[in-house]
Design an enzyme around this catalytic site. Sequence first.
Site, PDB file in Angstrom:
ATOM      1  N   MET A   1      -0.765 -38.879  54.242  1.00  0.00           N
ATOM      2  CA  MET A   1       0.677 -38.942  54.089  1.00  0.00           C
ATOM      3  C   MET A   1       1.663 -39.201  55.412  1.00  0.00           C
ATOM      4  SD  MET A   1       0.015 -35.536  52.555  1.00  0.00           S
ATOM      5  CE  MET A   1      -1.209 -34.573  52.248  1.00  0.00           C
ATOM      6  N   SER A 307      -0.882 -36.681  43.891  1.00  0.00           N
ATOM      7  CA  SER A 307      -0.166 -37.113  44.225  1.00  0.00           C
ATOM      8  C   SER A 307      -1.165 -37.475  45.637  1.00  0.00           C
ATOM      9  CB  SER A 307       0.694 -37.649  43.980  1.00  0.00           C
ATOM     10  OG  SER A 307       1.832 -36.402  44.680  1.00  0.00           O
ATOM     11  N   ASP A 308       0.246 -38.118  46.982  1.00  0.00           N
ATOM     12  CA  ASP A 308      -0.068 -38.061  47.762  1.00  0.00           C
ATOM     13  C   ASP A 308       1.679 -37.572  48.396  1.00  0.00           C
ATOM     14  OD1 ASP A 308      -0.701 -38.400  50.921  1.00  0.00           O
ATOM     15  OD2 ASP A 308      -1.214 -39.799  50.701  1.00  0.00           O
ATOM     16  N   TRP A 309       1.699 -36.942  49.502  1.00  0.00           N
ATOM     17  CA  TRP A 309       2.714 -37.009  49.780  1.00  0.00           C
ATOM     18  C   TRP A 309       3.875 -37.910  49.660  1.00  0.00           C
ATOM     19  CZ3 TRP A 309      -0.386 -33.624  48.987  1.00  0.00           C
ATOM     20  CH2 TRP A 309      -0.416 -31.581  49.184  1.00  0.00           C
TER      21      TRP A 309
END
Length: 771
Positions: A1, A307-309
Site C-alpha cells: 500500500m 490492483s494495489d492501492w
Amino acid sequence: MPSTSSAAHGALSRHAFKLATTTALAALMTFGAIAPAAFAQNAPAAESTANRPWMNTSLSASERTALVLKEMTLPEKLTLVFGYFSTDNQWQKTPVKNYVYPEKGMPFSAGFVPGIDRLGIPAQWQTDAGVGVATQTGPTPRQRTALPSGIATAASWNPKNAFAGGAMIGNEAFLSGFNVQLAGGMNLMRDARNGRNFEYGGEDPLLAGVITGNAMKGIQSNNVITTMKHYAFNGQETNRFTMDHKIDDQAGRQSDLLAFQIAYEIGDPGSVMCSYNRVNGFYACESQYLLNEVLKQDWGFKGYVMSDWGATHSTIPAANQGLDQQSGWAFDRSNYFEGALREAVNNGYVSQARIDDMAGRVLWAMFDNGLFDNVAKGDQADKIDFAAHAVITRTGAEEGIVLLKNTGGVLPLAKTAKSIVVIGAHADVGVLSGGGSSQVYPVGLSPVADEFGKGFPGPKTWYPSSPMKGIQARTKASVTYLDGKDVNAAAAAAAKADVVVVFAEQWTGESIDAPDLNLPDGQDALIAAVAKANPKTVVVLETGGPVVMPWVDNVAAVLEAWYPGTSGGEAIARVLTGEVNPSGHLPATFPASLDQTPRPIMEGDPKLDNDSHPHSDYNIDGAAIGYKWFDKRGAKPLFAFGHGLSYTTFQLSGLSAQASGKSLTASFTIKNTGKTAGAEVGQVYVSPVGDAGWEAPKRLAGFEKITLKPGKSGKATVTVDPRLLATFDSASKTWNIKAGDYKVILATSATEPVSEVIVHLDAQTLNVKGQ
C-alpha cells in the site's frame, strides 16, 4: 500500500499520521484445536431460488456466476470492478480533492466495493492484512490479535502453524465485518534490506509457497476472500511505484513465480493483488505477461486480479491486459475503472466479453468462498475469543523463534541464576511490530509512544506483552531493566549480573528500505560493551529480517524472535526459560555482510520522483536467490538458510530415496537423543550430479517438522514436486527433468548436510503446471 511520500499517487495514506497512542491485544489456543469448522458461522436464511436461482447452493460457483451475470446491467457490472478507500478524508494528513467516503464502508478500513441489492450481491468490505485485522488512520483503532510476522511464521517450517494463524485472523476479520482480507504476502527475499520482508515468507519458493498457501487456506476457511500479493517481483520499497525489474521468463518461473504458483495451488486465493512496480517494461497491473499469460492462462486462475492501492495506471490497457478491479480510489491518479471504463466498453475498446469476464471473476470468487451464503454481518467483535486467539499467536511465535547460537548452555536461563539484567528495546513493557498498512493495533494500545514521528509507515507500535515480566514470572532471580541508552551504565550493570539479556530491535516498514543490515541507533556498540563486561550475554533480536552481528563471537547466545505478535513477550520468555524448546529454522540466509549479496548498493534512488523510470536487473541473481546465490559463489554466510538450534539433540538417519512416477520420494528418521522434548526439521535438498542446467548447485526439495519426546523417533516421507527437479523451457512452456544421477541430501540447514544418497532419474517432460 502507498505512503504520503508520493503525491503523484494520491495524497491519501493508509496510516497517514501519528495516532496519539497505539493499542495492544490479548490472547488465544493450540494448533491441534484449530480447524475450519471451529470458525464456521451460521448462514443466513436462503434467498428464494425461484427468483434468484444463483442462490442455489447445490450449483457450482461457475454455474451460479453465469446465472447472476446474465441478469446484470453494464453499470452493475462496473460496480464490481471499482473499489474505494474506506477511511474518512478528514483523518488524512493531506485530504484528497473530490474524494467522498463510501457511505456503507467499514470505518477506517482498507477498502469497499458496493454490493447490488437488486440481485442480492453483497458488498466487499476489505481489511489489511497478513498478520491480523489492521486499522487505518483514525481516532479509535480496532484492537485485535496480531500474529507474528510472516517471516516468523515461515521460520516455523510448519504448514499447520500457518493454517492455524490464518484461520484465526480470518475469524477476526469476519467478526469485524469484513469479507476480503488483503493477506497472502509472497515476494521472495531478493534483498535483505526490503522494508516489507517481515510480511513475506523468506527466500525459497517451496518454503514460502507452502507456508503462505496454508495461511491463505486458513483465512478462506471463514468465508473471507484473501489475496495473494504483491504479484510480482516487488522486491524492494525504494522507488516501488516506478521501479522496472528486468528478469527472463525462465529465471522468473523458477523463483518468484514458482513461489506464487505453489501458494496458489495450495491456498486457492479468490484474488491476486498486482504490485506497484514494472516488470520488463510494463506496470505489473497492466502486464499481459503476468496477468493474462502466466496467471490466468498458464495456471488457470479463476478469481480476480485487484490492483494495489495506487497501482492502476490506465483504463484500456489495464482492462485488456488482465486487471479486473481497480482498488482503493482515490489513490490512483484517475478513476480509470469508473466512467472511463464504461465509455471504453460502449466504444468497443474493451469488449463486452471482457467486462463480463472482469465482473464474473469477482462474482466467482465471492460464490466460491461463501460470501453470498454467509454474508458478513458487520462488527461482532464481542464474539471474538481473544483468550483463545492469544494462545494461537503465542504458539506461532514460539514455533518461529530461532535459536541461532547457544554457547556453554547459557540457555535456557539457569534456575540457579540470582540476578538477571534485561537491557533495551522496551523489553520491560512490550515487543515490536512492523510498520505500514498491515499494522494491527493491540488490545490496550501501544505501551510506548510513537518513536518514528514522521507519519507513514508509522506509528512505530509496540505490543504490551513484556518479555521481562514473563521472565520474572518464571524465575526466582532478581530481574532488573535498563533501557540501554547509557552504554556505560548498561555495561556496569551487566558486570554485576549472573546473566544479561539484551533485546535489540530493527524497525522496518512499508515504503522504506533499511539503509543497511546493521542494528540502528548504536545497538551494535551497546551489545559489544555489555558482552565485554559479561560473557554470559544473551541477545534477543526483534527484526524484520536478516541483520549482521559484528559482536556475535563475543556473546553466549543469540535468539531471533522477529516481530513476535501480540503475545510475543510471553513467547520469548517461555523460550528463554526453557518452558518451550525453540524449534524455528531460518527461512532466509543471514549474510556476513552486504558485500556477499547480489546488490550491495540498492538499485534506484529514493530521491527520484514518481514520474521516473529506474531500472533493476534481476537477471544478476535470476533464480539463484538466497542460499542458492551463496552456494553458487561459494560464500559463507553468517547463519545459513534452514539453521536453527534446540535445547535437545537429534539424530537424523535412515535416508532413502527412489524415483516415483515423474519425481522422487525420500524417507528419513529423526530421533530425539537428548533429555528434553523438542521438534526438528528434516530438510531434503537435491543436487544434480552432472550439469542439469540449474541456477545453483542444489535446491530445497522437501521438509518435515517432527515433534518428539526424549528417546523417541519419528519417520517422514516427502514427495518432491517435480518442478523442483526441472528447468523451465519458455518456448514450449514445459518443465523438463534431465536424465541422470541426482544427490538427495538430508540436512539440518543449507550448509549442514547429514547424509546423502544417489538416485537415477529418467528424462521427463511436464506441462506448464508441472503435471
